[in-house]
Design an enzyme around this catalytic site. Structure first.
Site, mmCIF file in Angstrom:
data_model
loop_
_atom_site.group_PDB
_atom_site.id
_atom_site.type_symbol
_atom_site.label_atom_id
_atom_site.label_comp_id
_atom_site.label_asym_id
_atom_site.label_seq_id
_atom_site.Cartn_x
_atom_site.Cartn_y
_atom_site.Cartn_z
ATOM 1 N N TYR A 113 2.113 48.594 88.497
ATOM 2 C CA TYR A 113 1.064 49.415 87.904
ATOM 3 C C TYR A 113 -0.050 48.465 87.463
ATOM 4 C CZ TYR A 113 -1.460 52.440 84.658
ATOM 5 O OH TYR A 113 -2.456 53.135 84.017
ATOM 6 N N ASP A 156 0.866 52.151 91.836
ATOM 7 C CA ASP A 156 -0.507 52.515 91.506
ATOM 8 C C ASP A 156 -1.254 51.207 91.298
ATOM 9 O OD1 ASP A 156 -2.899 53.350 90.506
ATOM 10 O OD2 ASP A 156 -2.084 54.307 88.703
ATOM 11 N N HIS A 259 -2.075 61.884 89.945
ATOM 12 C CA HIS A 259 -1.675 61.228 91.192
ATOM 13 C C HIS A 259 -0.648 62.098 91.908
ATOM 14 C CE1 HIS A 259 -3.119 57.029 90.132
ATOM 15 N NE2 HIS A 259 -3.111 57.612 88.953
#
Length: 268
Positions: A113, A156, A259
């Site tokens: 992330y 991500d 998302h």
């Protein structure tokens, strides 16, 4: 005998809040491994029993209260892989890794992330943007020379690197997630030995998004998306790639994340 491993990566934007969505995805998609970002739960409060009840007997996570957090949930045996550093020395729970056994040898799976970077694309005026650039630089340096063996990197990454990864290349060039300092750094990280597995299936001249802002009242009508979520593989894994799906419909489920999940089928 090798079989197809179904891998799903998703910024869940609060694991405890969206456990019902994870349960539904487990029933409908049947992933073997799930990589989650923004779990937003400290390790002592991680819902291990609920996750294991879904069939994910093997779990490796790193989390903190209210922010960040990453987890790998698996039906397949895996071993914690803690060789990577504490990125930028911040201890902010942005990376977790495991090693799995596969038909092509030990396989490292990294779940990231990357910092979002705030709103101002100026590292001097915005410490969050400076942190983001430093994070990607450090990751690029660390992976250099470490990508000859089978590996998958997902997560991500908070950068949409290609023109067709955003709804408007021209209008987003000075918007954090698509600025040249970010996209050039992501390309350098990718070029340490990875292949963009999503673009292995969808040509780079076609639009491909995984994120739509909550600010868009009708996300589907405006379709102002960005591809912030990624699946990369090293060269030994490329021949094993079978199918990729972006689950856009999940953005319409009750209380969705901004998302959507990305699913990759891999012969392993």
């Amino acid at each position: 005998m090798p079989g197809v491993m179904r891998l799903m990566t998703w910024n869940i934007n609060s694991l405890r809040l969206r456990l019902p969505l994870l349960s539904r995805l487990t029933d409908e998609i049947a992933p073997d491994i799930v990589c989650l970002q923004e779990t937003k739960v400290s390790d002592d409060l991680f819902p291990s029993a609920a996750v294991q009840a879904l069939g994910y007997r093997h779990v490796h996570f790193r989390g903190m209260k209210s922010y960040n957090g990453v987890a790998i949930l698996s039906r397949l045996p895996m071993r914690a892989n803690d060789r990577a550093p504490d990125w930028c020395g911040k201890g902010d729970c942005r990376h977790v890794a495991v090693t799995l056994d596969s038909a092509i040898g030990p396989l490292d799976l990294h779940n990231f992330y990357v910092p979002a970077g705030g709103d101002i694309p100026d590292p001097e005026a915005n410490p969050k943007y400076a942190h983001k650039l430093a994070f990607v630089d450090e990751a690029t340096g660390w992976f250099t020379g470490h990508t000859q063996t089978p590996a998958i990197l997902v997560g991500d990454l908070n950068i949409a690197p290609l023109e067709q990864d955003v709804w408007s290349h021209k209008q987003l060039l000075d918007v954090v997630s698509h600025t040249p300092p970010e996209t050039s750094r992501m390309n350098a990280w990718l070029q340490t030995g990875f292949v963009d597995a999503m673009r292995h299936f969808v040509p780079s001249n076609e639009k491909l998004y995984t994120w739509w802002s909550y600010r868009n009242r009708d996300w589907k009508a405006s379709n102002r998306g960005r591809r912030l979520d990624h699946v990369w593989v090293t060269q030994p894994v490329v021949p094993q790639l079978r199918k990729m799906t972006v689950l856009n419909e999940v953005r319409d489920w009750p209380s969705p994340s901004d998302h959507v999940p990305v699913v990759m089928d891999i012969d392993l």
